[in-house]
Each structure stands twice: as structure tokens, then as C-alpha cells.
Design a protein around this motif. Structure first.
Motif, mmCIF file in Angstrom:
data_model
loop_
_atom_site.group_PDB
_atom_site.id
_atom_site.type_symbol
_atom_site.label_atom_id
_atom_site.label_comp_id
_atom_site.label_asym_id
_atom_site.label_seq_id
_atom_site.Cartn_x
_atom_site.Cartn_y
_atom_site.Cartn_z
ATOM 1 N N ASP D 40 0.909 -1.249 -0.100
ATOM 2 C CA ASP D 40 0.209 -0.117 -0.006
ATOM 3 C C ASP D 40 0.725 1.105 0.019
ATOM 4 O O ASP D 40 0.623 2.346 -0.677
ATOM 5 C CB ASP D 40 -1.056 -0.097 1.146
ATOM 6 C CG ASP D 40 -2.119 -1.155 1.175
ATOM 7 O OD1 ASP D 40 -2.667 -1.165 0.066
ATOM 8 O OD2 ASP D 40 -2.247 -1.590 2.280
ATOM 9 N N ILE D 41 1.849 1.025 0.674
ATOM 10 C CA ILE D 41 2.822 2.330 0.856
ATOM 11 C C ILE D 41 3.764 2.395 -0.426
ATOM 12 O O ILE D 41 3.909 3.489 -1.057
ATOM 13 C CB ILE D 41 4.007 2.205 2.067
ATOM 14 C CG1 ILE D 41 2.752 2.286 3.502
ATOM 15 C CG2 ILE D 41 4.667 3.271 2.109
ATOM 16 C CD1 ILE D 41 3.227 2.099 4.730
ATOM 17 N N GLN D 42 4.192 1.282 -0.868
ATOM 18 C CA GLN D 42 5.047 1.237 -1.896
ATOM 19 C C GLN D 42 4.383 1.791 -3.182
ATOM 20 O O GLN D 42 5.408 2.372 -3.778
ATOM 21 C CB GLN D 42 5.654 -0.060 -2.148
ATOM 22 C CG GLN D 42 6.793 -0.457 -3.152
ATOM 23 C CD GLN D 42 8.001 0.295 -2.482
ATOM 24 O OE1 GLN D 42 8.304 -0.010 -1.410
ATOM 25 N NE2 GLN D 42 8.538 1.524 -3.196
ATOM 26 N N ARG D 43 3.367 1.569 -3.470
ATOM 27 C CA ARG D 43 2.527 1.749 -4.618
ATOM 28 C C ARG D 43 2.546 3.593 -4.789
ATOM 29 O O ARG D 43 2.991 4.170 -5.763
ATOM 30 C CB ARG D 43 1.005 1.558 -4.404
ATOM 31 C CG ARG D 43 0.363 1.756 -5.940
ATOM 32 C CD ARG D 43 -1.195 1.445 -5.679
ATOM 33 N NE ARG D 43 -1.287 -0.004 -4.777
ATOM 34 C CZ ARG D 43 -1.949 0.043 -3.838
ATOM 35 N NH1 ARG D 43 -2.595 1.010 -3.450
ATOM 36 N NH2 ARG D 43 -2.012 -1.444 -3.208
ATOM 37 N N GLU D 44 2.506 4.249 -3.572
ATOM 38 C CA GLU D 44 2.479 5.690 -3.511
ATOM 39 C C GLU D 44 3.843 6.118 -3.763
ATOM 40 O O GLU D 44 4.284 7.061 -4.570
ATOM 41 C CB GLU D 44 1.989 6.218 -2.174
ATOM 42 C CG GLU D 44 0.513 5.778 -2.250
ATOM 43 C CD GLU D 44 -0.458 6.639 -3.035
ATOM 44 O OE1 GLU D 44 -0.097 8.024 -3.360
ATOM 45 O OE2 GLU D 44 -1.273 6.213 -3.789
ATOM 46 N N LEU D 45 4.886 5.302 -3.014
ATOM 47 C CA LEU D 45 6.134 5.712 -3.015
ATOM 48 C C LEU D 45 6.586 5.778 -4.704
ATOM 49 O O LEU D 45 7.473 6.506 -5.083
ATOM 50 C CB LEU D 45 7.392 4.907 -2.359
ATOM 51 C CG LEU D 45 7.188 5.343 -0.730
ATOM 52 C CD1 LEU D 45 7.869 4.138 0.172
ATOM 53 C CD2 LEU D 45 7.631 6.722 -0.559
ATOM 54 N N ASP D 46 6.250 4.848 -5.444
ATOM 55 C CA ASP D 46 6.542 4.513 -6.714
ATOM 56 C C ASP D 46 6.393 5.704 -7.383
ATOM 57 O O ASP D 46 6.918 6.189 -8.429
ATOM 58 C CB ASP D 46 6.115 3.167 -7.332
ATOM 59 C CG ASP D 46 6.789 1.963 -6.610
ATOM 60 O OD1 ASP D 46 8.153 2.069 -6.036
ATOM 61 O OD2 ASP D 46 6.264 0.901 -6.731
ATOM 62 N N ARG D 47 5.022 6.143 -7.118
ATOM 63 C CA ARG D 47 4.720 7.378 -8.011
ATOM 64 C C ARG D 47 5.564 8.629 -7.842
ATOM 65 O O ARG D 47 5.623 9.437 -8.491
ATOM 66 C CB ARG D 47 3.333 7.704 -7.546
ATOM 67 C CG ARG D 47 2.153 6.649 -7.929
ATOM 68 C CD ARG D 47 0.833 6.901 -7.441
ATOM 69 N NE ARG D 47 0.348 8.208 -8.107
ATOM 70 C CZ ARG D 47 -0.549 9.077 -7.575
ATOM 71 N NH1 ARG D 47 -0.789 8.982 -6.387
ATOM 72 N NH2 ARG D 47 -1.055 10.183 -8.219
ATOM 73 N N GLY D 60 18.973 7.354 -9.335
ATOM 74 C CA GLY D 60 18.478 6.086 -9.318
ATOM 75 C C GLY D 60 18.077 5.376 -7.968
ATOM 76 O O GLY D 60 18.961 4.620 -7.414
ATOM 77 N N GLU D 61 17.033 6.009 -7.382
ATOM 78 C CA GLU D 61 16.732 5.294 -6.022
ATOM 79 C C GLU D 61 15.355 4.443 -6.367
ATOM 80 O O GLU D 61 14.556 4.738 -7.022
ATOM 81 C CB GLU D 61 16.348 6.358 -5.077
ATOM 82 C CG GLU D 61 17.406 7.146 -4.796
ATOM 83 C CD GLU D 61 18.310 6.809 -3.610
ATOM 84 O OE1 GLU D 61 17.889 5.420 -3.265
ATOM 85 O OE2 GLU D 61 19.153 7.166 -3.229
ATOM 86 N N MET D 62 15.371 3.077 -5.744
ATOM 87 C CA MET D 62 14.247 2.110 -5.693
ATOM 88 C C MET D 62 13.345 2.467 -4.757
ATOM 89 O O MET D 62 12.117 2.324 -4.895
ATOM 90 C CB MET D 62 14.811 0.789 -5.514
ATOM 91 C CG MET D 62 15.535 0.388 -6.677
ATOM 92 S SD MET D 62 14.627 0.749 -8.338
ATOM 93 C CE MET D 62 13.287 -0.405 -8.079
ATOM 94 N N ASP D 63 13.794 3.228 -3.562
ATOM 95 C CA ASP D 63 12.848 3.696 -2.605
ATOM 96 C C ASP D 63 12.018 2.609 -2.014
ATOM 97 O O ASP D 63 10.816 2.696 -2.000
ATOM 98 C CB ASP D 63 12.160 5.203 -3.003
ATOM 99 C CG ASP D 63 12.840 6.163 -3.278
ATOM 100 O OD1 ASP D 63 14.018 6.117 -2.715
ATOM 101 O OD2 ASP D 63 12.227 7.187 -3.761
ATOM 102 N N ARG D 64 12.629 1.465 -1.641
ATOM 103 C CA ARG D 64 11.774 0.481 -0.961
ATOM 104 C C ARG D 64 11.519 0.708 0.344
ATOM 105 O O ARG D 64 12.425 0.982 1.246
ATOM 106 C CB ARG D 64 12.631 -1.025 -1.195
ATOM 107 C CG ARG D 64 12.856 -1.311 -2.350
ATOM 108 C CD ARG D 64 11.787 -1.663 -3.331
ATOM 109 N NE ARG D 64 10.742 -2.651 -2.519
ATOM 110 C CZ ARG D 64 9.512 -2.963 -2.992
ATOM 111 N NH1 ARG D 64 9.066 -2.315 -4.368
ATOM 112 N NH2 ARG D 64 8.684 -3.705 -2.484
#
Lengths: 370, 370, 370, 370
Positions: D40-47, D60-64
Motif C-alpha cells: 500500500d505504501i510502496q505504490r505511492e512511493l513509486d509514484r 537512481g533510487e528504488m525507494d523500497r
């Protein structure tokens, strides 16, 4: 409701549970320029850590802290300091039979009523492990107020009916660390140790009293009328798990006296205002007086015991017996010592900034230099 | 720093000093729809008022409250309720010789250090008159939690070395109001009254212990880990002037016990979870358990006494004697009773909203009806 | 929920409604030692007062302030300052027909949904009279920050489609007070006055824009990342009734530019860091830069108009017409001027203490002198 | 001063800097029982993540995200939720020449004045990476208010002088995600993309406007008079880096109108109170009206540009040139979209609990069921 933060300006937020991935704290409002390392925090965590003597639970946690933010080139930079400790030796199996049966004397029942969906394993966030967050916050607070010469030390002054003799306030810190009970009176410490091991032997636990002393606190800390220094110390200390009473200075004994016997009279010493006695414990009208601050807390016996007890199965709504077979401290007082110090240090750090003794953003600054 | 507010949601801000134009309180966060009149507040103020018996200071204040806002057609309307009480019988002359000589045991010295420019007359905002604000806030809180059947009563359980016998918790309120000491045990009350009058005769004062009991509190109040119900009660009670100790439930006596002796065991009664004993004073893990909440506070002897004492002239920076000739209470415990009730009621009102038992804006609403 | 306080350290709580007994404010956290009189507050209230020109509502209120606490010998003493203004010219009859029919553009409907029991008379606490509390708080704030040379002035820069020419920032305060529109450009002021009177003539009202400028603000105010100076200014300004937009510095015009056009470049002038332009309005990264702080707010036309409108009878749940015959301002901008100044001054006072430029308890103290 | 928390009841504290070990957020006050996963959180971080198109910085950050606490068996348990994201692609070398030369339009200078010891690398905590904390908090908030049918969507409505056509409010979320500009009008999106790439080509950057819309918000959210819904939205939105203006509803255009033109008139539709127009943007008197909430923010061009600019060396106190060669966004608007949604969602989540629509501790509970 958010209840996991403390302090108004030096503000500590903690998180984490006994059996979750990690515990930690975020310290917001620590001014920039304070020398701080992971070792400063680790030293305090090691004092709180379980498994260091026969008096404590054998849960094998190393409790290594990692700082995630707020330090730049060895000093705080004014941004939030986040520190975390990962849980390693999690043994949730012991708790599976406790899921619906609340342990007497614990918060299991009340947490469940409040939150519905509740992580019961190891007491969840009601566990004593939660004080890891307190200790991280307190370690930073100690470092900060240490720059102004303030020292906070606690020691165990009573276990069961064994009471320690009074010790020079300046020696408490050093003496208390010499024995596993953390009692600064060595003779009493031996008796206390025996009482604790006796309780352990019986599958029982025993209560006690911890005293906290803060030296070097300047006169003038405390915001009357609802944020007095004694009020906020009382909240910080009563909020530690197992604490059922807080005294400042002479405490409950004042009830038995006339004012003529216990009023602290003022005199002058070396150009400073002092009082001949210190029944007020360094706080008058809710504001520090410049005398040592002294507080005592009553710590109940750890409620987790292996003796059989009566409880209730909340799913079945029927009465049942309960035996608790986790790993527990037969007397929690020795491990309350660093937590009580942390609680008091956080309050003092907050008030030192609030009262203008420490600059709110940059410890190297005096006011108005900006 | 702002320190004159208390509560997070049911939030009370007080103002005023002993010798200024008026004292008062603003209650913000009281939901709309609560029946409330000036009489509801006056009744509580009359219990706190001086001059009602030979045990209290003869300062002749009627302490009439005027409500300035927040009531519409006899009910709260969700906006702040401001109530004020004007000072009438101000006798500042008695204090002129105290301007630079702090009274032992009072906050005169510490307030002066903190604020520099300090209204010393009658103790200024350090005076007991400041509890008028507490009582105004507490009266509204009592009315609010009363709609959910919660009752808060206090009584004097110790004066000097005289201790009252225990009384059925439900009768405390009624019995305590029958004598000027506000002790629910009539035999002890007579002895206490004599002890107080003896102290008065000697120009001295005497300490005591006040117990507060809250009945009807549901399980589930309290925000762990820093805003626990016991922590906030401790702050509210320790913050009352002259209080030097706070106990919840069994208090300091827990130190002398094993868990097997004092753990409160759960059972079921009429479909409700109860505990066989209540050493925890109705709070487990910082959250109310549904059992009666009990707290005790240690009240020091009023520090203002007419006997000669030693102090310091802060202007001259030299030691001097001091004799205090104002009007003072030889034992403040009877007048602490309504203040302690107010302090506890404000905490409970705040937590009742915070925990979702009372709707935050409209008492006639259930959640999600919006 | 409590929402009637603003500020973290310099904290203002307001109370009172349009047709209740009184309105007022309690200022908590103002340090001791500030010279302050009722006249300081009255001067600002007189600027906000209705009935002073043909551009404002004729409601005949003198709005005399009475200070109830917090002043001793002409100076603040560090305790809360309470000031009240009694309502005199209350004309509730005009509102009786509005009890169940919400006025378009007003908060009548939303307040009723929120609180259920709602004092609709004169808009209750949704009325513009509520800004009396803002102005009392702002007057104390202005006095406090004035001790550090900070000045806050606002003026009307747009009414309808009439826009004022830019004026030297230092002259705004003086020029704006020369005409009833409070526009510092006298030519535009005349046109604006005509536009407002035209609207009044038609039974209508007209919107506008107010600009606020703070001069003398030091670099270094603002707590990132959620309590930035611009964020808190935006809240303070958007919270004023009728405001629908807030701009800092260049505001919405930044959207049309490239960074190379509008980045403020640094240079040195007299040993101080300055910027060649000030598109950022004196705030970079949420922290003041030492350049003038400029903000603009969009003020909607007063929604109370005598022209017929459509609404709904909430008791009958049926659609109905509404005509409003109270006493209203055809353009509220001139009276928003002192309120906007107050809002900005309160934020700056709070931040001046929070950032360590003003001592939190005693303005005569430097930090660490304690 | 602590400034890294937002919200009163649903309270989010964030930490971390651009080049430190990690960034994160602690969400305190989220009730128990909410289904929540790292996804749920990752989806928003990916945006929000950089490097996803030619319009964004190539860092180049994946921000996991890793959740450290607060989730038990897939649901929140009422304790604080801590989420962290580690920094990976740290390139501090680019910043070494910026240590003492503040970048125009950035907070470098003001942060340094405020904190003295300041982590300048990548802008430190002044970096846009700090909004990772916002997005973590916002993702939890979105999930929580989603249980009551509230949806928050943002989109880019202006870049330079290119303005998007209006789109049906319900389609914004879907349409905006179809192009890298995040503009719901596809024709305008193509022009905007070109304008951004042109700016990038020139080593420059360009500003824009982002609109946020919240659908499904019930009437009755907002605490007057200082914690109004619009005031808190304004603070949340103005506090996002690069934002210089906030409008609610019609915004600045109200200044040009008469009330008769823009007052939103009430009518009844399907038993619900609605307004014919929505110039007020869903907020009247600071309280939500049940109509869609609409806000727009002015976003300045990213101040980091590679074109030569003038600045000052703060060590040498002399003027100097500066060229910035890090990795930057030529227009930050597309990445502001998820951050603005997060900011609004956090405010709404907080108010939904504060107004009694969501139970404060247990989402499965109705009030008074306790």
C-alpha cells in the motif's frame, strides 16, 4: 489517539513492540551542534538490556542501536534523530496460549478492550521492551543536559521490606553500578539480591522503590500552572510500566508534619541562594530551586509469574486458570534504573530549552546572536 | 512558555492571580448539547471558597462566577466556555514587606528567578486562588462525564498522624461533606479537626493525605505509552500546589509485596470482566480496567505560617528573618478536596472524548451518524 | 475538538460569539517584562471596529477592552493575559428568520452539521466579530516583536478589478490609514471606494485582495518540515473568514516562469546577506531569509447581501428563498487589514521565541544568564 | 524546536535527509483494525520516485519501504507505524563545492543561519527527498479515509503559460496517470511535456500549478477558529517545498466578483444538501460542506539549474558565481502530485477522527460500544 510522544520542544516519539521487527525512537527538537554517537546511546541501552545477570530475564537480546538520521560529521544537525533496535530473540510460542487469556496485573485485558486488534505476543507494545525507546531518547537528553553540567542518576533504595541507607547524592551513580541490584548501599544490595533470588526460586516476583536524583539543575525550570516541573516529572515516572507511586522530595511523609518542621529555609552560600534542608526535592511552586531534584517511584512486582493464577478466557467468556512460562524478571527494579534516568533526563532537556537555558536550534548560540 | 492549559481535546486554559482583577478559565473542546448553567459551576466554587469554617483562611471572597461565552439556550454550543471570578477582598498591604523576601516553602523565589518581573502580592499566580480556574474547568468536566454515569469524589484520609478508616467508595462523597475536614470517617474527622485547630493555635500548619475515587469509568481510557491515564492523572494531581506525592491503587505499599499477593485476578460478574482485588487502582498498562479508579496525594502543611522563619532578602542579598501575617489555612486538605476532584474530572473528560466514548463535537451524536 | 488556540509557545486562545455576553482572548507564553497597557490593545481594536465609515456595517459597538490578568505595574509578568470585550449593540431579531435557513456563502450550514446545537444569531462564533480575539492577541504580539524592530503592516491592493500601484514597503502603514479603504495608493483608493459604495447601493458586496508586509524579521525563523514559517503564515491567513487564497512573495505568478528569471540571487550589503530580488517573499526552505516578508490574501465578497437568494429550510427539508436584512460590510477588506496584521504578528511572535531570538520567560534576559 | 510532526490525532512524524542513512515516518494515532501492507505504501512511493521518465532527475533510487512496527496479522494494531526507506544512490561529491555557497532559491542559506551545523549534501533535510516521509504518512491516511469512501487525487493543471482544460473531477486520478506530466488533459499534457523538455535543454527549469481534489468528504470536518479545515490544508500544502501559493475553490478570482455572482446557493438532491456551484471549494466557515474539496498550489521552477548564477561564499563573505551540476527535475510538478495528495490525505484523516467520523482507536467500533 496519538500518545507515543513526550516533551513539548525536545520531543521524543517511540514505536515498536516486543515481537515486531524493531523498536525505536525519533528525537525531534534537539538543537544542532551536539556531539553524539551510536556509542552514547548504546552505553545506556546496555544498562537496560536483559540477560546481564541472574536477576534478569534470560531473553538474549543484544539491543544494538542504529542511527538513521540527524547526525552529520559526528554532531546533531537540528533535524530529527531516529534510532532503531531490531528484535532478535523472539519467542512467540510461549505466548500462544495467552492470546485470549489476559495475564493478571498486565495490560493485556485493557489493551484489548481499547484497540480490539491487539498484538498480544510478549505483551506487544505493553511490554517492558518498549522502554528501549525511552532509553534512546534519554541518552540524547543526557548528552544535551550534560553540556550544562546536569547529571541524572537512579538507584534501587528498597526491595520488599529491605531499605537501603542514604548515600551521598554525588556517589549514587558510581556506587549503584557496582552490584546487579543497582543499590548504592552495598550491604543492603546483598540482602536485596537474596530476596530477589528467593522470589525467583518460588516462581514469584518482588517489588521495590527506585530513587532518581538530578544534580546541577539550575533554578527556574518549570511552566506553571499545568506544566510544572514536578507535574511533568510525575507523568514521566508514573508512565513507566509497573510504577504505582511517585514522590518528590519528602513525599508522603509531609502529611505527618507541621510546616515549622519541614519548610526549607533560605540562606546564602557563595553568592547563591540555597535552602538549609531540601524536603521540597528541589522544586518549589512547580519550578526548580537550584537544589538537587529528588524523586522516588514505587515499582510493583513483575506481574508475570509462573505460579498458577485465576483469569478469564475472553473468547469463551469463562473463568480459567493461567500459568505463565515466558522469561521474566523476578524484580524489575534494577532495569527500571536506566529507564527512570531516561524519563527524568527527557523532561529536564525539554525544560532546559523551554526555559531558555539551552538555545532551541543551535547549542553554540546565545540568544539574540542570530 | 505557555503552560496554563491542560488536556488534549477537552482543553482548559486558566488565567489570573491572587490580587489581579479576576481569575478564570476557558474550556475549549467541550462538545455541544451539554446542559450547563452558572449554578453548576458555582456549586463547585462554593466548596473551594475560603471563609466557610474555622479551618480555612478568613479571606472574604464570594467567588461568584460569570459565564461569558459558550452557552446558548442553556446548553453548550461547541464553542469555548469562558468563566470568570473577580477578586474582591484583596489585601495587598500584608504582602508589601514580602516583596524581596521569599517565603520558605513557597514559590516566591523560584517564580522570581523564572520571570524576573513577578507579582508577589498574595503569591501572585502561585497562590491557591489559582485553583479557581481548575474548579471552573472541573465543574464542566464533571457535568460532561456525569452524562455517562461517572462520579468523582475526594475526601481527606489523613491529617498529621491521624488516619481515617476505609469507607464504602459509594458513600465517600456524601459522608465527606458532613464535616469541615471533609473526612468521610466521622470519628477520625473529629480528631483531625482538633489537630488542625491546634496547629492554627500555634501559628503553624499541618499536612495530610487526600484520596480521590472515580466510579463508573469504563474500561479502555488511556493513550499508551506517554499519555497513559495514570501518567496524566499523576501530572494533574502533582501539579496542585502543596502536593508532594501521588499514588494509584496500592501505591508505595506494592514495594513490599510479591506478585502472588497483589496481582488482581480476573473473574466474570454479570457478563462483565472484574478483578477480585483492585491493587492496581483501576488502571492496568496505563489504561482503565473498568474497576474504580483510586488515587491518593500527599499534601504538605501550608508553608505560610506566622512563626518566625529564616529567609533571604534578594535585593540586599543578605539573610533575614520573616514573619508572615496574611490570612492562611492551617491545613489546606479540606479545600484541596474539590480541586483534586476537578483535576481528575478534567483528565477523565479529556480521555472519554479521546477514547471515543463521548462524541467530540455533539454529545447527542453517535459516531458515523454525521 | 479544541481548535480555538493558535501558536506553540506564544499561544493565543480566543472565545465568544456575535451575540453572547462577551468576546476575548487569553495570551499564554508572553514573556515577562513587556510594557503593555489597555491602550495598546484598544488602538488595534479601534481599527477593526465597525461603524467608522460609510464602507462598514453600522453596528454600533465601541469594543472597549478590559484586561483581567497578566499585567503587573504596567508590564507583563509572564502569566496569561486575558482581555475581554463585551457585546453591546446586539440585534438578534434580524436573525430569527434565519434560524433554520442557512445563508449562502456562510458557515451556518456547516456549523450546524458539526455542532448540532448552534448559536445562529449573527453567525454565532462564525461571525467576523470573532476576530476581536485575533486583534487582542495580535496587539500583544505586535508589542512584543516591536521590541526587536519588527513591523507588520497590511493594506488593500485590489477591490473587484481595481488594482493598486506598488508603494514603498516602509510607507504602507502610514499611507493606508489615510483613507477608509486602507489602500496605500490614493488614486486607486478613490476608485475602490466608489466600487464598494456601488456594490452597497445594489444590496450586493465585492471582493478584494489584502497584502501584508513584515519588515525587520531576522533570518532564521521557521521550523521545518511541518511548521515552516510560510506554512504557519498560510494557516493563519487562510483561517481568517472570507479568505480563499494565500500567496507568499510572487505567489501564483511563479508558475509562469523559469528559475533563471525568478531565482533570488545573493549578494552582500553592509556585511549582511541580501537577495537582489525577493520573489520568495522573505522565506526560503520555510525559514525567513532576512528580506521583507510579503503575503497576499484573496478575500471573497461578504456573503451577507440583501438581494434575494436560494437556500434550504433545514427543519422542513425544503427549498426556500432568503433575504438577509442585518447590518453588513459591502466589502470586508478594509476591516481585514488589522486582522491580517494580527494574524501575521502572532505567528512571528511565536517564531521569535521558538527560534531563540526572544527569551521565553523574561524579555530582559539573554539565554544562559538564568 | 520540534517541527517534524503534523496532525493532532492522526499524527505523522518524519525524519531523514537526502544523503543520510535513511528517511522515514512514524504514524501515531492510526486506529487499530485497518488492513495495511508494505505494498500500500510502496505504490505511492513509486509514484513519487525519481528516474521514472525523462522529465525527472535520473537519481537512481528504488525507494523500497520497510515497515518496522504497528502491523499485526496484516492490520494496524493501534500502535505507531514506522516505515523507513534507505538512501542508496548517494552522490555527495556534486555538493562539495556548495558547502559554503548557498544555491539561489534554495533553503541552504536559511537552514545554515538557523542550525549552524547543517548537512548541506543534497540539500540535507531541505531536499525534496524528505517528502518520502509525507508519502508514507499519506499512504496510510489514504487507506484509512478510503474505508469511508474518500478519494484524493491531484493533477498538473498548468506548466509555464500552458493551462489544462477542466476534466470531470471523478476522472482526474485515472487520466493524470496516463502521461508523465500527470496532466489529466492529454492535449495540454503534450504541450507541457515539450515546455519542460525545452527548459531542461536550456539548463533551466519551469513552474506550474497542481490541483488537488478530494471526493466523498462528509460535511462537518474542521475545528474553528484556528484549526479550520482550509487553514490546515493551506499549511499542509504551503509547507511542500517550492509551493508559493494556495487557493481553495475559486481562490484569487473571488476578488473580482460580487457576492451575488459567486455565493453558492443551497438546494436538496436525493435528501442531501448540495450547492448549485462550488466556488467555496467544499469548505464554508472553515468546515467541510459535503461538496468536493478543491485546492490549487503554485509550484515554483526547481531552483537548482545548471545556468550560471550569482551567490555568496559565506565563509569568505564575498560574492561569487555558482553552477549547479547535480541531478535535478526540470519541472517538479509531476512529482508534487503524489506529495500534494499525501498532504491533503493526512489532514483529512486527522479531521475524520477529530470530527468523530472514524473511531479514534478501533475502526470496527462505533462510539459508545466500548
Amino acid at each position: 489517539m496519538a500518545g507515543n510522544s513526550t516533551g513539548k520542544v525536545f520531543r521524543v516519539t517511540t514505536f515498536g513492540s516486543s515481537h515486531g521487527p524493531a523498536l525505536g525512537a525519533v528525537i525531534d527538537g534537539c538543537p544542532a551542534g551536539l556531539k553524539l554517537s551510536e556509542e552514547d546511546i548504546q552505553r545506556e541501552l546496555d544498562r537496560r538490556r536483559p540477560g546481564t545477570s541472574s536477576l534478569t530475564t534470560p531473553r538474549g537480546e543484544m539491543d544494538r542501536v542504529e542511527i538513521l538520521s540527524g547526525i552529520f560529521e559526528g554532531k546533531t544537525d537540528g533535524t530529527p534523530i531516529a534510532g532503531i533496535v531490531r528484535n532478535r530473540d523472539v519467542d512467540s510460542a510461549s505466548y500462544s496460549n495467552l492470546k485470549s487469556v489476559p495475564r493478571p496485573g498486565h495490560g493485556d485485558y485493557t489493551w484489548r478492550v481499547r484497540f480490539g486488534h491487539y498484538d498480544h505476543r510478549g505483551g506487544g507494545r505493553g511490554s517492558g521492551r518498549v522502554t528501549i525507546g525511552h532509553v534512546i531518547g534519554g541518552a540524547v537528553a543526557k548528552k544535551l543536559i550534560g553540556t550544562h553540567g546536569i547529571q541524572v542518576n537512579a538507584h534501587v533504595v528498597q526491595v520488599g521490606d529491605i531499605r537501603a541507607d542514604r548515600v551521598n547524592l554525588k556517589l549514587i551513580g558510581e556506587y549503584a553500578e557496582r552490584n546487579p541490584v543497582r543499590c548504592a548501599d552495598p550491604a543492603a544490595a546483598r540482602l536485596m539480591e537474596k530476596a530477589i533470588l528467593d522470589a525467583k526460586e518460588m516462581g514469584d516476583s518482588i517489588g521495590g522503590v527506585v530513587e532518581v536524583v538530578a544534580l546541577g539543575v539550575p533554578a527556574g525550570l518549570g511552566d506553571p500552572v499545568f506544566s510544572k516541573l514536578d507535574a511533568e516529572l510525575a507523568a514521566a515516572l508514573m508512565g513507566i510500566g509497573a510504577v504505582k507511586g511517585v514522590e518528590i522530595g519528602m513525599g508522603f511523609e509531609v502529611a505527618e508534619h507541621h510546616a515549622s518542621e519541614i519548610n526549607d529555609e533560605f540562606y546564602i552560600s557563595g553568592g547563591e541562594i540555597r535552602t538549609t534542608t531540601n524536603t521540597s526535592g528541589g522544586i518549589l511552586g512547580g519550578i526548580s530551586s537550584g537544589m538537587p531534584i529528588t524523586a522516588r517511584i514505587a515499582v510493583k512486582p513483575t506481574p508475570s509469574i509462573s505460579l498458577p493464577q485465576r483469569s478469564v478466557d475472553l473468547e469463551m467468556m469463562e473463568e480459567t486458570g493461567i500459568e505463565i512460562h515466558g522469561r521474566h524478571d523476578p524484580c524489575i527494579c534494577p532495569r527500571v534504573v536506566p529507564v527512570a534516568e531516561a524519563a527524568v533526563a527527557m523532561v529536564l532537556a525539554d525544560h532546559m530549552i523551554r526555559a531558555g537555558f539551552i538555545h532551541p536550534t543551535d547549542i553554540s548560540k546565545k540568544e539574540n546572536d542570530g
